[in-house]
Design a protein around this motif. Sequence first.
Motif, mmCIF file in Angstrom:
data_model
loop_
_atom_site.group_PDB
_atom_site.id
_atom_site.type_symbol
_atom_site.label_atom_id
_atom_site.label_comp_id
_atom_site.label_asym_id
_atom_site.label_seq_id
_atom_site.Cartn_x
_atom_site.Cartn_y
_atom_site.Cartn_z
ATOM 1 N N ARG A 18 -7.422 0.033 -10.345
ATOM 2 C CA ARG A 18 -6.467 0.339 -9.885
ATOM 3 C C ARG A 18 -5.363 -0.205 -9.990
ATOM 4 O O ARG A 18 -4.503 -0.213 -10.638
ATOM 5 C CB ARG A 18 -6.287 0.980 -8.248
ATOM 6 N N CYS A 21 -4.687 -0.687 -13.809
ATOM 7 C CA CYS A 21 -3.239 0.679 -14.182
ATOM 8 C C CYS A 21 -1.840 0.355 -13.977
ATOM 9 O O CYS A 21 -1.303 0.907 -14.373
ATOM 10 C CB CYS A 21 -3.732 1.950 -13.765
ATOM 11 N N GLU A 22 -1.481 -0.124 -12.928
ATOM 12 C CA GLU A 22 -0.767 -0.767 -12.301
ATOM 13 C C GLU A 22 -0.131 -1.572 -13.323
ATOM 14 O O GLU A 22 1.434 -1.775 -13.634
ATOM 15 C CB GLU A 22 -0.526 -0.397 -10.975
ATOM 16 N N LYS A 26 1.220 2.563 -14.771
ATOM 17 C CA LYS A 26 0.351 3.792 -14.556
ATOM 18 C C LYS A 26 0.030 4.250 -13.000
ATOM 19 O O LYS A 26 0.244 2.878 -12.356
ATOM 20 C CB LYS A 26 -0.223 4.112 -15.719
ATOM 21 N N ARG A 27 -0.227 4.931 -13.274
ATOM 22 C CA ARG A 27 -1.341 4.803 -11.663
ATOM 23 C C ARG A 27 -3.466 5.114 -12.308
ATOM 24 O O ARG A 27 -3.464 5.921 -12.920
ATOM 25 C CB ARG A 27 -1.008 5.174 -10.347
ATOM 26 N N CYS A 30 -4.344 10.988 -10.587
ATOM 27 C CA CYS A 30 -4.113 12.310 -9.122
ATOM 28 C C CYS A 30 -4.862 13.982 -9.733
ATOM 29 O O CYS A 30 -3.126 13.712 -9.837
ATOM 30 C CB CYS A 30 -2.848 11.915 -8.335
ATOM 31 N N GLY A 58 -7.795 8.445 -9.221
ATOM 32 C CA GLY A 58 -6.994 7.715 -7.599
ATOM 33 C C GLY A 58 -7.236 8.405 -6.158
ATOM 34 O O GLY A 58 -6.402 8.802 -5.775
ATOM 35 N N MET A 73 -3.349 8.245 -4.539
ATOM 36 C CA MET A 73 -2.469 7.615 -4.568
ATOM 37 C C MET A 73 -1.266 6.794 -4.418
ATOM 38 O O MET A 73 -0.493 5.992 -3.701
ATOM 39 C CB MET A 73 -2.347 6.442 -6.316
ATOM 40 N N ASP A 74 -0.744 8.976 -3.861
ATOM 41 C CA ASP A 74 0.609 8.334 -2.850
ATOM 42 C C ASP A 74 0.254 8.550 -1.314
ATOM 43 O O ASP A 74 2.016 8.882 -1.010
ATOM 44 C CB ASP A 74 1.764 9.423 -3.779
ATOM 45 N N CYS A 121 -6.461 5.923 -16.317
ATOM 46 C CA CYS A 121 -4.799 6.198 -15.562
ATOM 47 C C CYS A 121 -3.896 7.351 -16.875
ATOM 48 O O CYS A 121 -4.265 8.093 -17.395
ATOM 49 C CB CYS A 121 -4.920 4.411 -16.209
ATOM 50 N N ASP A 123 0.457 8.036 -16.600
ATOM 51 C CA ASP A 123 2.055 7.925 -16.347
ATOM 52 C C ASP A 123 2.676 7.786 -14.805
ATOM 53 O O ASP A 123 2.202 9.110 -13.943
ATOM 54 C CB ASP A 123 2.721 8.620 -17.050
ATOM 55 N N ALA A 124 2.711 6.693 -14.250
ATOM 56 C CA ALA A 124 3.496 7.141 -12.695
ATOM 57 C C ALA A 124 4.124 7.714 -12.635
ATOM 58 O O ALA A 124 5.370 7.854 -13.530
ATOM 59 C CB ALA A 124 3.695 5.342 -11.584
#
Length: 249
Positions: A18, A21-22, A26-27, A30, A58, A73-74, A121, A123-124
Motif C-alpha cells: 500500500r 503504491c502511494e 497511486k493506490r 479497487c 486494495g 482503500m477509500d 497499483c 492511478d488514485a
Amino acid sequence: MVSGYFFGSSALPWELARIDCEDRGKRLVCLKDEALYNSAVSYLQNTIGSLSTDVWIGLRTYSASAPFTYQWMDNETAVFFDWNSSVGEPNDQEDDFCIRLYKNTLTMGTWLCHDANQYLCEDAPINGNWSTWTAWSDCSSTCGNGSQSRVRYCDSPYPSGGGAFCTGSSSDDQLCHLGDCSVNGMWSVWTGWSDCIQVQCGVSNRTRSRSCDSPVPAGGGSDCVGVATETEGCVNSTCPPGNRKCHKN
C-alpha cells in the motif's frame, strides 16, 4: 504499464505494498465492480503474463470478530462478486485478513496481511474541485433593475481516475441596479374649471390646473413643458344680467 496501472513485481506485505503504491502517486487497485475487475485481470493476463505469487489488491478487513467487514482503500465497504467458491470466502475468517488475486485463477481470496505477495497499483482517483468564480457579467439593464451572472468550472483539478465531479451549481445569478432610469415628466389631465370669481368690477375669472406627475420626472428626466394653471374670463351667473353695472363713487 498501461491504463494507469503499476505492477509491483517485488513480494511485499500488504501494508508495505500500500505504501509503495502511494509513494508512486497511486493506490492498490479497487476492483469495486466487474468492469474494474475485468480490466485488472486483462492487464495481468495480457501485460504481465506469468505470476510468481498471488497479487495484493486494495481490500482488507479491520474487524476483530465475525462478521467481518471488508473495506476498499477509500473506506467504502466492499460488495463481493467474484470470490473463490471452493474456499467459501469471505465467511468465517479470522481478523486481519487482506484480499489477494490467486495467481492461477485471478479470483479473490483472503490471506494474512503480513504475508508477502506481488501487488497491483492504479492511478488514485482525483475528485474535481471548483475554480474561483469569474467576475460578474455586465448588468442586463443599463438602468433600473436587471440581472448579472458568473460561472465557475470543475477544473481545479478536473476529476480523473474515477474521482467525483464537483457538487453544487456552476452558475450564479444576482439582481443589479445601475440607478433609476431617466423618466421625463408628463402632465396629468386638467382639473375641472373652478367657480367663476369676480376679480374686479365687471370682470370675473375661473381657473383650472394640472400636475407634472403622470409620471413625475425621475433619474434626471426633464420637467413638463408648459403651464400648470390656466385662467379665462367668465360671466358670473349669480348676478342678474340687468344688475351687472359698476357704480363709481
